[in-house]
Motif scaffolding. Structure first.
Motif, mmCIF file in Angstrom:
data_model
loop_
_atom_site.group_PDB
_atom_site.id
_atom_site.type_symbol
_atom_site.label_atom_id
_atom_site.label_comp_id
_atom_site.label_asym_id
_atom_site.label_seq_id
_atom_site.Cartn_x
_atom_site.Cartn_y
_atom_site.Cartn_z
ATOM 1 N N ALA A 87 -4.403 -19.830 51.372
ATOM 2 C CA ALA A 87 -3.765 -21.134 51.564
ATOM 3 C C ALA A 87 -2.883 -21.447 50.356
ATOM 4 O O ALA A 87 -3.024 -20.830 49.300
ATOM 5 N N VAL A 88 -1.970 -22.397 50.507
ATOM 6 C CA VAL A 88 -1.166 -22.840 49.369
ATOM 7 C C VAL A 88 -2.080 -23.505 48.345
ATOM 8 O O VAL A 88 -3.173 -23.968 48.670
ATOM 9 N N GLU A 89 -1.629 -23.518 47.101
ATOM 10 C CA GLU A 89 -2.363 -24.101 45.974
ATOM 11 C C GLU A 89 -3.754 -23.489 45.793
ATOM 12 O O GLU A 89 -4.679 -24.144 45.351
ATOM 13 N N ASN A 90 -3.890 -22.220 46.136
ATOM 14 C CA ASN A 90 -5.126 -21.470 45.969
ATOM 15 C C ASN A 90 -4.915 -20.543 44.764
ATOM 16 O O ASN A 90 -4.308 -19.488 44.882
ATOM 17 N N LEU A 91 -5.418 -20.960 43.572
ATOM 18 C CA LEU A 91 -5.167 -20.229 42.332
ATOM 19 C C LEU A 91 -5.921 -18.901 42.253
ATOM 20 O O LEU A 91 -7.082 -18.814 42.648
ATOM 21 N N PHE A 92 -5.249 -17.889 41.738
ATOM 22 C CA PHE A 92 -5.832 -16.586 41.438
ATOM 23 C C PHE A 92 -5.502 -16.246 40.003
ATOM 24 O O PHE A 92 -4.398 -16.513 39.532
ATOM 25 N N ASN A 93 -6.430 -15.600 39.297
ATOM 26 C CA ASN A 93 -6.173 -15.103 37.953
ATOM 27 C C ASN A 93 -5.734 -13.654 38.056
ATOM 28 O O ASN A 93 -6.349 -12.856 38.766
ATOM 29 N N VAL A 94 -4.651 -13.311 37.359
ATOM 30 C CA VAL A 94 -4.132 -11.947 37.371
ATOM 31 C C VAL A 94 -3.957 -11.464 35.934
ATOM 32 O O VAL A 94 -3.787 -12.268 35.014
#
Length: 133
Positions: A87-94
Protein backbone atom coordinates in the motif's frame (compact mmCIF):
# COMPACT_ATOMS: atom_id res chain seq x y z
CA UNK A 1 32.46 10.86 6.03
CA UNK A 2 28.78 10.52 6.88
CA UNK A 3 25.97 12.40 5.16
CA UNK A 4 22.35 12.24 6.30
CA UNK A 5 18.86 13.45 5.42
CA UNK A 6 16.41 12.89 8.25
CA UNK A 7 13.36 14.71 6.86
CA UNK A 8 10.91 13.02 4.50
CA UNK A 9 11.65 13.99 0.89
CA UNK A 10 10.07 13.17 -2.44
CA UNK A 11 12.58 11.93 -5.02
CA UNK A 12 11.51 11.91 -8.67
CA UNK A 13 12.17 8.86 -10.85
CA UNK A 14 15.82 8.95 -11.95
CA UNK A 15 16.72 11.70 -9.45
CA UNK A 16 19.15 11.56 -6.54
CA UNK A 17 18.41 11.64 -2.80
CA UNK A 18 19.43 15.01 -1.34
CA UNK A 19 21.71 14.77 1.69
CA UNK A 20 21.13 17.83 3.86
CA UNK A 21 23.30 17.22 6.93
CA UNK A 22 26.94 16.25 7.40
CA UNK A 23 27.00 14.07 10.51
CA UNK A 24 30.75 13.37 10.29
CA UNK A 25 32.86 15.75 8.24
CA UNK A 26 34.85 14.40 5.31
CA UNK A 27 38.62 14.58 5.00
CA UNK A 28 40.59 16.23 2.24
CA UNK A 29 39.79 13.19 0.05
CA UNK A 30 36.05 12.93 0.79
CA UNK A 31 34.06 16.07 0.07
CA UNK A 32 30.40 16.93 -0.34
CA UNK A 33 31.43 18.84 -3.46
CA UNK A 34 33.67 18.00 -6.41
CA UNK A 35 37.40 17.71 -5.64
CA UNK A 36 40.58 17.77 -7.74
CA UNK A 37 42.16 14.33 -7.39
CA UNK A 38 42.65 12.39 -4.18
CA UNK A 39 45.68 10.13 -4.48
CA UNK A 40 49.11 9.72 -6.05
CA UNK A 41 48.70 5.94 -6.06
CA UNK A 42 47.00 4.04 -8.90
CA UNK A 43 43.66 4.44 -7.21
CA UNK A 44 41.86 5.15 -3.97
CA UNK A 45 39.32 2.59 -2.73
CA UNK A 46 36.25 3.55 -0.69
CA UNK A 47 33.59 1.42 0.98
CA UNK A 48 30.31 3.27 0.50
CA UNK A 49 27.24 2.23 2.51
CA UNK A 50 23.67 3.50 2.37
CA UNK A 51 20.60 2.85 4.50
CA UNK A 52 17.23 4.57 4.62
CA UNK A 53 13.46 4.19 4.55
CA UNK A 54 11.43 4.33 1.33
CA UNK A 55 7.72 4.33 0.51
CA UNK A 56 5.23 5.08 -2.23
CA UNK A 57 3.68 8.54 -1.62
CA UNK A 58 -0.05 9.16 -1.42
CA UNK A 59 -1.38 9.18 -4.98
CA UNK A 60 1.38 6.86 -6.23
CA UNK A 61 0.89 3.47 -7.85
CA UNK A 62 1.39 0.40 -5.67
CA UNK A 63 4.22 -1.70 -7.11
CA UNK A 64 7.96 -2.21 -7.05
CA UNK A 65 10.14 0.73 -5.96
CA UNK A 66 13.92 0.91 -5.72
CA UNK A 67 17.06 2.89 -5.02
CA UNK A 68 20.68 2.19 -6.01
CA UNK A 69 24.11 3.61 -5.33
CA UNK A 70 25.23 5.51 -8.43
CA UNK A 71 28.75 6.45 -9.52
CA UNK A 72 29.05 9.42 -11.86
CA UNK A 73 25.32 9.15 -12.62
CA UNK A 74 25.30 5.42 -13.42
CA UNK A 75 23.42 3.18 -10.95
CA UNK A 76 25.34 0.13 -9.76
CA UNK A 77 22.86 -2.70 -10.41
CA UNK A 78 24.44 -4.89 -7.73
CA UNK A 79 23.38 -2.28 -5.14
CA UNK A 80 19.76 -1.98 -6.29
CA UNK A 81 17.50 -2.03 -3.22
CA UNK A 82 14.04 -3.27 -4.30
CA UNK A 83 10.82 -3.49 -2.29
CA UNK A 84 7.17 -3.98 -3.24
CA UNK A 85 4.92 -2.28 -0.69
CA UNK A 86 1.34 -3.55 -0.39
CA UNK A 87 0.00 0.00 0.00
CA UNK A 88 1.05 3.65 -0.27
CA UNK A 89 2.86 5.12 2.75
CA UNK A 90 4.09 1.64 3.72
CA UNK A 91 7.72 2.26 4.84
CA UNK A 92 10.51 -0.24 4.13
CA UNK A 93 14.12 -0.04 5.30
CA UNK A 94 16.70 -0.66 2.58
CA UNK A 95 20.49 -0.83 2.57
CA UNK A 96 23.40 -1.54 0.24
CA UNK A 97 27.15 -1.13 0.06
CA UNK A 98 29.87 -1.29 -2.57
CA UNK A 99 33.58 -0.74 -3.01
CA UNK A 100 34.25 2.18 -5.31
CA UNK A 101 37.66 2.76 -6.88
CA UNK A 102 38.68 6.27 -7.87
CA UNK A 103 41.61 6.42 -10.34
CA UNK A 104 44.66 8.61 -9.66
CA UNK A 105 44.16 12.23 -10.68
CA UNK A 106 40.39 11.79 -10.88
CA UNK A 107 37.40 12.17 -8.70
CA UNK A 108 34.00 10.48 -8.71
CA UNK A 109 30.54 11.51 -7.68
CA UNK A 110 28.61 9.01 -5.56
CA UNK A 111 24.85 9.37 -5.12
CA UNK A 112 21.78 7.38 -4.16
CA UNK A 113 19.45 7.31 -7.16
CA UNK A 114 15.73 6.54 -7.43
CA UNK A 115 15.69 3.70 -9.98
CA UNK A 116 11.90 3.33 -9.77
CA UNK A 117 9.52 4.30 -12.57
CA UNK A 118 7.74 6.76 -10.27
CA UNK A 119 8.49 9.28 -7.55
CA UNK A 120 9.09 7.80 -4.10
CA UNK A 121 9.46 9.20 -0.60
CA UNK A 122 12.73 8.71 1.28
CA UNK A 123 13.39 9.33 4.97
CA UNK A 124 16.27 8.87 7.47
CA UNK A 125 18.89 8.47 4.74
CA UNK A 126 22.45 7.73 5.82
CA UNK A 127 25.41 7.58 3.42
CA UNK A 128 28.85 6.63 4.77
CA UNK A 129 32.09 6.65 2.76
CA UNK A 130 35.20 5.10 4.32
CA UNK A 131 38.57 5.19 2.58
CA UNK A 132 39.93 1.64 2.60
CA UNK A 133 43.12 2.02 0.56
Amino acid sequence: AEYTAVALQTVAAGADVAFTETAVNGSNCINHREDKGITNQCRARFLVSYSGNIQIPTGGTVGEISLALAVDGEPLQSTRMIVTPAAVENLFNVSAQAYIDVPRGCCSTVAVQNTSTQAIEVQNSNLIAVREA
